[in-house]
Design a protein around this motif. Structure first.
Motif, PDB file in Angstrom:
ATOM      1  N   LEU A  47       0.821  -1.217   0.000  1.00  0.00           N
ATOM      2  CA  LEU A  47       0.000   0.000   0.000  1.00  0.00           C
ATOM      3  C   LEU A  47       0.852   1.263   0.000  1.00  0.00           C
ATOM      4  O   LEU A  47       0.461   2.291  -0.572  1.00  0.00           O
ATOM      5  CB  LEU A  47      -0.940  -0.002   1.211  1.00  0.00           C
ATOM      6  CG  LEU A  47      -2.086  -1.023   1.183  1.00  0.00           C
ATOM      7  CD1 LEU A  47      -2.847  -1.000   2.498  1.00  0.00           C
ATOM      8  CD2 LEU A  47      -3.029  -0.735   0.013  1.00  0.00           C
TER       9      LEU A  47
ATOM     10  N   ASN B 244       1.753   3.641  -3.006  1.00  0.00           N
ATOM     11  CA  ASN B 244       0.910   4.730  -3.493  1.00  0.00           C
ATOM     12  C   ASN B 244       1.242   6.079  -2.865  1.00  0.00           C
ATOM     13  O   ASN B 244       0.610   7.083  -3.176  1.00  0.00           O
ATOM     14  CB  ASN B 244      -0.564   4.400  -3.207  1.00  0.00           C
ATOM     15  CG  ASN B 244      -1.011   3.132  -3.920  1.00  0.00           C
ATOM     16  OD1 ASN B 244      -1.171   3.114  -5.125  1.00  0.00           O
ATOM     17  ND2 ASN B 244      -1.192   2.056  -3.162  1.00  0.00           N
TER      18      ASN B 244
ATOM     19  N   ASP C 247      -1.984   0.882 -13.306  1.00  0.00           N
ATOM     20  CA  ASP C 247      -1.181   1.977 -12.769  1.00  0.00           C
ATOM     21  C   ASP C 247      -0.561   1.540 -11.446  1.00  0.00           C
ATOM     22  O   ASP C 247      -0.689   0.375 -11.041  1.00  0.00           O
ATOM     23  CB  ASP C 247      -2.027   3.245 -12.601  1.00  0.00           C
ATOM     24  CG  ASP C 247      -3.248   3.027 -11.704  1.00  0.00           C
ATOM     25  OD1 ASP C 247      -3.318   1.977 -11.024  1.00  0.00           O
ATOM     26  OD2 ASP C 247      -4.127   3.915 -11.674  1.00  0.00           O
TER      27      ASP C 247
ATOM     28  N   LYS D 118      -1.309   2.210  -8.369  1.00  0.00           N
ATOM     29  CA  LYS D 118      -2.318   1.735  -7.417  1.00  0.00           C
ATOM     30  C   LYS D 118      -2.775   0.327  -7.780  1.00  0.00           C
ATOM     31  O   LYS D 118      -2.903  -0.557  -6.918  1.00  0.00           O
ATOM     32  CB  LYS D 118      -3.503   2.690  -7.401  1.00  0.00           C
ATOM     33  CG  LYS D 118      -4.605   2.301  -6.435  1.00  0.00           C
ATOM     34  CD  LYS D 118      -5.747   3.318  -6.477  1.00  0.00           C
ATOM     35  CE  LYS D 118      -6.881   2.919  -5.536  1.00  0.00           C
ATOM     36  NZ  LYS D 118      -8.006   3.890  -5.602  1.00  0.00           N
TER      37      LYS D 118
ATOM     38  N   SER E   7      -0.109  -2.276  -6.859  1.00  0.00           N
ATOM     39  CA  SER E   7      -0.080  -2.589  -5.424  1.00  0.00           C
ATOM     40  C   SER E   7      -1.242  -3.497  -5.048  1.00  0.00           C
ATOM     41  O   SER E   7      -1.077  -4.454  -4.273  1.00  0.00           O
ATOM     42  CB  SER E   7      -0.115  -1.299  -4.596  1.00  0.00           C
ATOM     43  OG  SER E   7      -1.348  -0.615  -4.732  1.00  0.00           O
TER      44      SER E   7
END
Length: 415
Positions: free
Chosen positions: A148, A151, A231, A233, A236
């Motif tokens: 996380l 990001n 992308d 995000k 992840s």
């Protein structure tokens, strides 16, 4: 429960911080390498040398700890590991990055070894099972949080490398300030691969296969996801989906393996892994983030649980006194596979495209399924009353359970 946690709180905190930073770094490196236009084969090679460094650390770090002590060894290795991500950001060169990844693997092998031997020393027969379960939960939660953190900023900037360095440095604080008595020097065990193969061919080869197939996922999975159109995000979340799949599946699969011939369970897991890899190949290029996440979850539920069942199957055939050497031998087999896997999986991407990463892994799983079927035909299953209880293991690509923290070696079986 508080009495279980209190003596080891600082060690668990250090473990969490280290894993958050290393989990972030493991995903950040291939993404940044892709941004810098490194060839996929180069990214695979950089991933392979990390595991080579990790294996070297498993072999050499016990002598370092015996010489300098746990706290000083931890501080020295942590200082080196903290410098590595900053050097990645300063010097953008594949050869330098390969050297740095090998150094990082070496350092983290020693850091985890110090923490796990210390945890093992602080555990009692009454608390060992609960402590190991808590340790596993810390591992999985920290790995997820590390993904996380991707990001927080653009991988093309200095920021995320600095975050990795800061987290590694912060992990030194709870260990350096702990008032716990240092454990006894780390011992060494003799590993005989030929004897281990005779003991459990499926368990040893399965551990090797896990290295061959899972290491490419950790090394090249972020590049695969990026090439699929995700992308930062999305990348992840793709990695998290696999981690969660593996985390949720460990206990149900483990309990099922306690009641059946574990080779049959290993066969099912291996086939499921291959199906998950075919799902990832099919989802590639569709532009559907949902399909990639579902395929990643399915892949993780099988591929990331195989090592634990292979360990349990091998221990079914081993005496309690040999659990430490067995664990070390399986870890070595995994490490050898992990050194070969990322480089081998990346070789065909120039000709057949990014999906070849999982074509390679699926082919290995199919071959291992055939080998497992052969072993089932030539060797009777071990009687149910002789099987040891399943113990979930941390994912070996990020932190394999060191022999010093094998719960059953101390005379307690856990589920």
């Amino acid at each position: 429960m508080n009495r279980t946690i209190a003596p080891v709180f600082s060690l668990l905190l250090a473990t969490s911080i280290l894993l958050i930073g290393n989990g972030l770094q493991g995903t950040l490196i291939p993404i940044r390498a892709d941004i810098e236009h490194f060839a996929t084969t180069t990214v695979g090679m950089i991933g392979s040398v990390y595991f080579a460094g990790f294996m070297a650390g498993c072999v050499l770090c016990p002598a370092i700890v015996r010489r300098a002590g746990h706290i000083r060894s931890f501080a020295a290795l942590g200082a080196l590991a903290s410098a590595v991500p900053l050097m990645h950001a300063i010097v953008i060169d594949p050869v330098v990055w390969a050297v740095l990844r090998a150094l990082n693997g070496f350092c983290f092998a020693g850091l985890y070894m110090v923490i796990e031997s210390w945890l093992n020393e602080r555990a009692t027969n009454e608390t060992r099972g609960r402590l190991f379960s808590l340790y596993l939960a810390v591992n999985l939660a920290s790995l997820t949080l590390g993904q996380l953190l991707l990001n927080m900023a653009s991988p093309a900037t200095f920021t995320l490398f600095a975050v990795c360095s800061i987290l590694t440095s912060l992990a030194l604080v709870p260990v350096s300030l702990t008032t716990s008595v240092q454990p006894a020097p780390i011992g060494s065990s003799r590993i005989n691969i030929a004897s281990l193969y005779r003991l459990s061919p499926v368990g040893l080869m399965g551990s090797f296969v896990v290295g061959l197939t899972n290491a490419p996922f950790w090394t090249l999975g972020p590049v695969f996801a990026k090439a699929s159109g995700l992308d930062v995000k999305g990348i992840s979340f793709f990695m998290i989906a696999a981690i969660i799949g593996g985390a949720l599946a460990q206990i149900p699969i483990g309990r099922f393996s306690d009641r059946a011939d574990r080779r049959r369970v290993i066969l099912i897991i291996t086939i499921g892994s291959a199906i998950g890899e075919l799902g990832l190949i099919a989802a590639y290029g569709t532009g559907s983030e949902v399909l990639l996440l579902v395929a990643g979850f399915f892949f993780g539920a099988f591929a990331l649980t195989l090592y634990s069942v292979c360990v349990a199957h091998t221990n079914d055939h081993a005496s309690r006194e040999s659990f430490v050497s067995v664990s070390g031998g399986l870890l070595l087999a995994y490490a050898v596979g992990a050194i070969v896997g990322p480089s081998a999986a990346s070789l065909g991407t120039g000709h057949w495209g990014m999906p070849f990463i999982f074509v390679f892994s699926a082919a290995i799983h199919v071959l291992f399924a055939v080998f497992t079927l052969f072993r089932m035909a030539v060797r009777e299953p071990i009687p149910a009353e002789q099987r040891s209880s399943f113990v979930a293991q941390p994912f070996p690509p990020t932190e394999p359970a060191q022999p010093e923290f094998e719960p059953r070696a101390a005379g307690e079986e856990t589920t």
